[in-house]
Structures are given as C-alpha cells and as structure tokens.
Write a protein that holds these residues in place. Structure first.
Motif, PDB file in Angstrom:
ATOM      1  N   SER A 289      25.596 -12.826 -22.425  1.00  0.00           N
ATOM      2  CA  SER A 289      26.456 -13.790 -21.750  1.00  0.00           C
ATOM      3  C   SER A 289      27.106 -13.082 -20.581  1.00  0.00           C
ATOM      4  O   SER A 289      27.250 -11.859 -20.579  1.00  0.00           O
ATOM      5  CB  SER A 289      27.521 -14.333 -22.716  1.00  0.00           C
ATOM      6  N   TYR A 290      27.484 -13.830 -19.580  1.00  0.00           N
ATOM      7  CA  TYR A 290      28.165 -13.253 -18.428  1.00  0.00           C
ATOM      8  C   TYR A 290      29.682 -13.257 -18.607  1.00  0.00           C
ATOM      9  O   TYR A 290      30.410 -12.885 -17.699  1.00  0.00           O
ATOM     10  CB  TYR A 290      27.765 -14.005 -17.155  1.00  0.00           C
ATOM     11  N   ARG A 291      30.119 -13.664 -19.774  1.00  0.00           N
ATOM     12  CA  ARG A 291      31.521 -13.587 -20.144  1.00  0.00           C
ATOM     13  C   ARG A 291      31.621 -12.931 -21.511  1.00  0.00           C
ATOM     14  O   ARG A 291      30.663 -12.899 -22.280  1.00  0.00           O
ATOM     15  CB  ARG A 291      32.147 -14.990 -20.201  1.00  0.00           C
ATOM     16  N   SER A 292      32.786 -12.380 -21.806  1.00  0.00           N
ATOM     17  CA  SER A 292      32.976 -11.748 -23.108  1.00  0.00           C
ATOM     18  C   SER A 292      32.897 -12.801 -24.213  1.00  0.00           C
ATOM     19  O   SER A 292      33.293 -13.948 -24.031  1.00  0.00           O
ATOM     20  CB  SER A 292      34.323 -11.027 -23.152  1.00  0.00           C
ATOM     21  N   GLU A 293      32.384 -12.374 -25.373  1.00  0.00           N
ATOM     22  CA  GLU A 293      32.165 -13.287 -26.496  1.00  0.00           C
ATOM     23  C   GLU A 293      32.869 -12.758 -27.740  1.00  0.00           C
ATOM     24  O   GLU A 293      33.129 -11.557 -27.864  1.00  0.00           O
ATOM     25  CB  GLU A 293      30.662 -13.427 -26.780  1.00  0.00           C
ATOM     26  N   PRO A 294      33.182 -13.646 -28.699  1.00  0.00           N
ATOM     27  CA  PRO A 294      33.797 -13.195 -29.954  1.00  0.00           C
ATOM     28  C   PRO A 294      32.877 -12.243 -30.711  1.00  0.00           C
ATOM     29  O   PRO A 294      31.662 -12.240 -30.530  1.00  0.00           O
ATOM     30  CB  PRO A 294      34.014 -14.502 -30.734  1.00  0.00           C
ATOM     31  N   ALA A 295      33.486 -11.464 -31.587  1.00  0.00           N
ATOM     32  CA  ALA A 295      32.743 -10.423 -32.295  1.00  0.00           C
ATOM     33  C   ALA A 295      31.615 -11.000 -33.142  1.00  0.00           C
ATOM     34  O   ALA A 295      30.543 -10.392 -33.234  1.00  0.00           O
ATOM     35  CB  ALA A 295      33.699  -9.620 -33.170  1.00  0.00           C
ATOM     36  N   ASP A 296      31.827 -12.169 -33.766  1.00  0.00           N
ATOM     37  CA  ASP A 296      30.788 -12.711 -34.645  1.00  0.00           C
ATOM     38  C   ASP A 296      29.527 -13.083 -33.861  1.00  0.00           C
ATOM     39  O   ASP A 296      28.401 -12.860 -34.325  1.00  0.00           O
ATOM     40  CB  ASP A 296      31.310 -13.911 -35.431  1.00  0.00           C
ATOM     41  N   LYS A 297      29.685 -13.626 -32.653  1.00  0.00           N
ATOM     42  CA  LYS A 297      28.520 -13.972 -31.844  1.00  0.00           C
ATOM     43  C   LYS A 297      27.791 -12.721 -31.364  1.00  0.00           C
ATOM     44  O   LYS A 297      26.562 -12.674 -31.348  1.00  0.00           O
ATOM     45  CB  LYS A 297      28.941 -14.831 -30.656  1.00  0.00           C
ATOM     46  N   VAL A 298      28.548 -11.714 -30.951  1.00  0.00           N
ATOM     47  CA  VAL A 298      27.933 -10.468 -30.497  1.00  0.00           C
ATOM     48  C   VAL A 298      27.224  -9.774 -31.655  1.00  0.00           C
ATOM     49  O   VAL A 298      26.124  -9.225 -31.498  1.00  0.00           O
ATOM     50  CB  VAL A 298      28.994  -9.543 -29.875  1.00  0.00           C
ATOM     51  N   PHE A 299      27.828  -9.808 -32.831  1.00  0.00           N
ATOM     52  CA  PHE A 299      27.214  -9.208 -34.017  1.00  0.00           C
ATOM     53  C   PHE A 299      25.861  -9.854 -34.310  1.00  0.00           C
ATOM     54  O   PHE A 299      24.869  -9.175 -34.579  1.00  0.00           O
ATOM     55  CB  PHE A 299      28.159  -9.365 -35.203  1.00  0.00           C
TER      56      PHE A 299
ATOM     57  N   THR B 231      39.116  -8.984 -30.752  1.00  0.00           N
ATOM     58  CA  THR B 231      38.416  -8.235 -29.701  1.00  0.00           C
ATOM     59  C   THR B 231      37.151  -8.983 -29.287  1.00  0.00           C
ATOM     60  O   THR B 231      36.395  -9.467 -30.124  1.00  0.00           O
ATOM     61  CB  THR B 231      38.044  -6.829 -30.191  1.00  0.00           C
ATOM     62  N   ARG B 232      36.922  -9.070 -27.991  1.00  0.00           N
ATOM     63  CA  ARG B 232      35.741  -9.730 -27.435  1.00  0.00           C
ATOM     64  C   ARG B 232      34.866  -8.685 -26.754  1.00  0.00           C
ATOM     65  O   ARG B 232      35.359  -7.686 -26.210  1.00  0.00           O
ATOM     66  CB  ARG B 232      36.145 -10.824 -26.445  1.00  0.00           C
TER      67      ARG B 232
END
Length: 675
Positions: A141-151, A129-130
C-alpha cells in the motif's frame, strides 16, 4: 508485558463458570440409612469454617487453571525493544523476495526466515503501530496499514523475478515518509545482502531522515550452476543450414558433484545436448548446433538439470530468418571486395551493388545503403540521402581520398551540419571505443581486453553541429572520429573518416568491420534475435509507421495483455517490455497494425551469484548514527529481536497443569474425608 494474540484474553469471561457452580452448589446429596446409632461414632465432623476454607481453595485452583490456560493461548512476552516514541516516525519493512532468497538454510528458505522475523516484528509492535511493507514486486500500500493487514501480507509473500537496489528502496521509503507527513522513517531491510547487489558505502544524502536497520538473512555456501548468456555465432538465423549457438554457463559457490547436462530445445522439441565440464574453472563455454526449416519465429530454450537451484536453469532466445535484410552498395569505381565478402558470408542478406551514377530512384526497400569510395556528392545524391534518413533508413559513407572534399560537403549539408575540414595524413590508431554506442552494446557478448583497435593511414577531419547529434564510435587520441554516428533525422547516418580499403588502413580487416555492417543493417528494421534481461530497461526497437493510440504495442502471453512503456524513435518505436512484465518466458509484441514480434525475457543473472557480504564487513562499511545492525548469528539469522525469546506461554501451560494437579489433590482429600 504484551501479548501476541490479545484477542484470546476475551476468553477470560470463562472464569465466571467455576464461581457460578460454587454459588449455586449444584451437588446432589445421597441419603444413607443407618440401622443403628452405633455407626455414628466413626463419623468425623468437620467444622463449618474448615469446609469453607477447603472449598475456597478448590475454587481458586479452578480459576487459576483457566487463567493460566487463557494466558498460554494469548502468548505473553516482555517487550525489550527501545522504549523511544515511534509514533512520529514511519515504520517501513522491506523484504527482499528476489530469486536468490529461495536458497534454503536448513529446511527453510531464506525468504521464509525473513518473513518469520518480519512477522514477529509486526506482531510484537506497540498497540496501534502502523507499517508500510515494501517488496520487489510493488508496495502493499502507498499508505501505512494496521499490523494485522501487514502481518497477513507478509505471510502471503512469495519469490518474484523482480529486483530492487538499495537506492530504489530508500527512494521509495523517502517518498512514503513524505506522504505520511512524519519527521522521518525507520527502514527495516530484510535481505541476503549479495555482494554484487549492495554498495560498499551508504549515500548519506540518500539516507536523510531515514534510520536504516540491516536485517541480514544469509545461507551457507551453496553450489549453483546457471546460464550466463547465449548467442548465435552468426548475426542471422539461417534456414535449412547448421546454426551454432554459443552458451556461457557459470559456477557459483562450491564445485558441482554431479555432471550437469545442458539441453537445447526449439519450439519445445529437443535438438541437442552437452555435458558441462568446469574442471578448475568457474565458467564453461559450449557450442550447440541446430537447424530450422522455416522462417517463422523460433523459440529457443536452453535448460540445465541443476537440482540445487532451479530458478536460473533456463535461458531463452527468440529468432527468425533474416531474409528481409536488403543492402544497396553504390560504388564510385570498382566494387569493394571487403563489403562483398562481409555480406555474402551469411545467408539472410541480399546484396545489390551498383555504380553510384546508376543509383535507383527508390531506396525504400533497402535496410542499409552504403556509399563506397565516393569523392563527390552532388545535390541529387545529397537529396536522396536526406530523404532516406527522413524515412528512418540507415546510410553509411566510406569516402574516397580526394583533396576536393568540398564536393562531398555539398551533399552532406543537405542532411545536417556535417562537413569535412581537411585531411590528416599521419598514421594513427584509434584510441577509444564507445561501448555504450548502439553499434557496440547489443552486438558483442564481451570485447576482448587486448583487442586491437583499427589503424588509419590517413583520415578526414570531420566536424558536426549540434543538430547532427554526433556520436563517435571509434575515435583517435586527438578527438577526431574514425567512425561516427549522426542522427540529423529519423534515420541514422554513419561516416567513416577513411576509405574501406587496406591502403587507407586496416579497418576492413578488423574485429569490428563486419559486425558494424550487420548492426547497421538491422537497426533500420526490427531485430530478428531477442533475448532481453528483466530489469535491464533494454529498449526493443520496432519499425512502426504512423505511431498512434490505435497501434500501441501490447505485450501478450497466456493470461497476459499489458501495454509497456514505449516512445517514438525515428521511424518506429522503442518498447521497454521488461518494465511491464517481470516473469521470465516467451512473449509477443503486437499492435493493431503490423507484424507480431516474439521476444524472450530472461531473469537477472545477478541473482545467481550467491556470494554474500560478510556481516562484519557490512557493519564496518555501512555505519553511522542512522544505520543500525541488530545482533546476528554467524549464519546471518537474527540472534535477538524486539521480542523476548523466553517462552512465557510454556510457563503458563506448566502453571495450568500444576493448578489442575492441586485441584485433583483437593478433590481426592474431600472424597477421603467424606468416606
């Protein structure tokens, strides 16, 4: 079942260690010499089958111990979230990190609670999930990111001076969904839902293709005292004399227990102080006096010693002596005593009154030119007015009463399509005030609700074409303007429909007369008093000639040098500083050419009103098929999330300890048998 930390499962390779130990049987045997065979009678022989069973059980306990220990570190959980496919929808998380989220609920701030809930949502999402993370600063970010980066980004969040409305957040979410080219988006909105910042009903058109998940995080009632506004009692700062600063402070929430002191500092030096007394009211109005000894920019700072909430305990103003304001009054006949009294009441205005027939050829040095009592405007006077407007100056006309108003129209037509059509001799009171006018909106802190608008004993009926850009500041019930603003050129032309004397009406003695004069004078040059609110999109006007890339305005402060949005306006620039910087403080506006202007930026006062929308009210007002409210506690924290709250990792720890105990018991039995 899922895992919060699936990488720990790689430690499963350690399960091979006990197996290798048992396979290679690394135990060493000790030879015991018996002196006589009679001791063999006491040896109890175990069959090979029994020995194999015991050692297999010991191996199993060791394997299970390591297995449960690894599972405990991986933290398993049962995913109880809706099993619908989210792969074709954009997952968007908004975390309100405005100042109001710094309020504490127990030992943690509301922002900490929101971050924890959002981080849990990210960690427990389905693999792959992104997410898109939105805050009041800017998108991660203006694009969806992986969960680890968002975390990681969630954990790094901190409070900011910026604010965003729900409309702005949803609009950004809509844009993100379009960029991702998905069917729609799920917006998880973590906020305290302040009453003054959240609308009563959703905009269904705005919410199209967006599923809104409200995540309220609210604190208990707290007491907060904040400075709502402050302004100089006089429109100019006087050097070497007492200046009065009027300060409005407000109380939000429960009543303060301790006395709160308001302190005034000028350029870092304490000048005055006052103890606030709210009694049974929610507002305190205090006046502080101070003096300045030079005409440089003064950094005026007001502070409170409110220990509960600190983000709104400071209010800033920049000001300097307005000694450069020059007023030229051209009278037809006698000098007007009301104009003279208004400008001579305060230092900072240089007033020059002349007969209109002796008008100077050059008006460049004057901030405001007033034509008082004129009954005619010939071609020369009309051209002088037109030239001044083209240079960006301000002109104000108080006409005299005459039936030959065409003599005035002769000069007006040189400035634009403006003309007097006739005289209305009926006594009329102004019925409306245009509070959005530049003369009004930045001048008055609050216009009294019962203020009496001016009355005219007679007035001219004035019409204007589209190119004159008429704006009625004060107008009568029939739509005729009593006082109007025209912008046919770079400058601003103000025309009163009646004379500035008491025979023509009470406008010269009204609440608005003197303030309008001061504002007209200041609009033709840069202001000398600045207190801008962050997020207000308030334009700062600076008179800069020959605007070009070489003299673009910069916002300067310590470690700050940014170019704010700016646009030409007449003979100068409108600078929108608060769109470039959000942190409250003192800043300078400067260009390659021109003087430096000091500006004070203050935080948005809406964040200080710590009154929240009731959860049940939110659910009743914001409802629909695409609006969902997860179950929350009475205080506003999430009661349930997509993750089961049952602590499976603790069960794994208990099972690991149990396996260790069984292994110890088996080893003890082996030793007992061996003895």
């Amino acid at each position: 079942m899922s895992f919060l930390y699936p990488l720990f499962l790689t430690a499963g390779a350690a399960l091979a260690i006990p197996i290798l130990i048992h396979l290679f049987n690394l135990r060493k045997y000790k030879t015991v010499m018996f002196p006589h065979t009679r001791f063999l009678k006491d040896i109890q022989l175990n069959s090979q089958k029994q020995s194999q069973v015991r050692y297999k059980a010991l191996l199993a306990m060791r394997l299970l111990f390591l297995l449960f220990l690894i599972l405990a570190f991986a933290q398993p959980f049962f995913n109880t979230s809706n099993a619908t496919d989210k792969g074709n929808r954009t997952q968007i998380i908004y975390i309100d990190n405005s100042y109001s989220m710094s309020v504490k609920k127990g030992a943690r701030t509301m922002l900490d609670i929101a971050k924890e809930d959002a981080a849990r949502q990210v960690r427990t999402a389905a693999p792959g999930t992104r997410f898109i993370l939105l805050t009041n600063d800017k998108p991660m970010s203006y694009r969806s990111e992986p969960a680890d980066k968002v975390f990681a980004a969630i954990n790094a969040l901190d409070v900011t001076a910026g604010t965003k409305t729900i409309a702005q957040v949803v609009a950004t979410a809509q844009s993100m969904v379009q960029n991702e080219a998905t069917k729609g988006g799920d917006l998880f909105y973590y906020s305290d839902f302040q009453q003054n910042a959240f609308p009563a009903t959703p905009d269904k058109a705005m919410m199209k293709n967006i599923t809104f998940y409200g995540m309220p995080v609210q604190a208990d009632e707290v007491q907060d005292i904040y400075i709502d506004t402050a302004y100089l009692a006089m429109p100019v700062l006087q050097t070497g004399k007492n200046n009065s600063l009027i300060v409005h402070t407000r109380l939000s929430g429960k009543e303060a227990k301790d006395a709160v002191v308001l302190q005034l500092s000028i350029n870092g030096q304490v000048k005055s102080a006052a103890t606030l007394n709210f009694k049974d009211k929610k507002e305190s109005i205090d006046t502080l006096s101070f003096q300045v000894n030079n005409a440089n920019w003064q950094q005026i700072q007001l502070t409170l010693n409110d220990v509960v909430m600190r983000f709104d305990d400071t209010f800033r103003i920049t000001a300097r002596s307005a000694s450069n304001f020059s007023i030229l009054v051209l009278n037809e006949g006698q000098a007007n005593p009301y104009l003279q009294a208004a400008f001579r009441a305060y230092e900072g205005f240089r007033l020059n009154q002349l007969d209109v027939n002796n008008a100077p050829k050059e008006w460049n040095s004057y901030n405001l030119v007033i034509l008082n009592g004129i009954t005619r405007m010939d071609a020369n006077l009309g051209k002088a007015v037109s030239d001044a407007l083209s240079r960006g100056q301000s002109i104000c006309i108080f006409p005299g009463k005459t039936n030959n108003f065409e003599a005035i129209n002769e000069g007006l037509k040189q400035s634009g399509d403006i003309r007097i059509n006739g005289i209305d001799t009926a006594v009329q009171a102004a019925s409306s005030l245009q509070q959005g006018s530049a003369l009004v909106k930045d001048l008055f802190e609050k216009i009294p609700d019962n203020v009496q608008l001016p009355v005219a004993n007679w007035h001219y009926s004035i019409s204007a074409g589209l190119n004159a850009n008429q704006q009625s500041v004060l107008s009568f019930r029939n739509g005729d303007p009593l006082f109007a603003r025209y912008t046919p050129g770079k400058g601003q032309l103000y025309i009163c429909a009646t004379s500035a004397d008491l025979q023509s009406g009470n406008f010269p003695g009204s609440y608005f007369f003197a303030p309008f004069l001061y504002q007209m004078a200041m609009q033709s040059g840069s202001s000398n008093i600045y207190a801008v609110t962050s997020g207000s999109q308030q334009a700062i006007y600076l008179p800069i000639n020959n605007v070009s890339e070489r003299n673009t305005m910069h916002v300067l402060a310590k470690n700050v040098d940014v170019i704010p949005p700016q646009r030409p306006n007449g003979a100068g620039l409108d600078v929108f500083m608060d769109q470039a910087v959000q942190v409250p403080g003192f800043y300078q506006l400067a260009a390659a050419e021109g003087d430096t202007t000091d500006v004070a930026l203050n935080q948005d006062k809406r964040e200080s009103v710590l009154e929240y929308k009731n959860i049940s009210t939110l659910k009743s007002e914001w409802k629909g098929d695409n609006i969902k409210w997860p179950d929350v506690t009475k205080g506003g924290s999430l009661k349930e999330s997509a993750v089961s709250n049952f602590p499976l990792w603790k069960v794994c720890v208990l099972l690991a300890v149990l396996m260790l105990a069984v292994e110890t018991w088996l080893l003890a039995r082996v030793k007992k048998v061996a003895v």
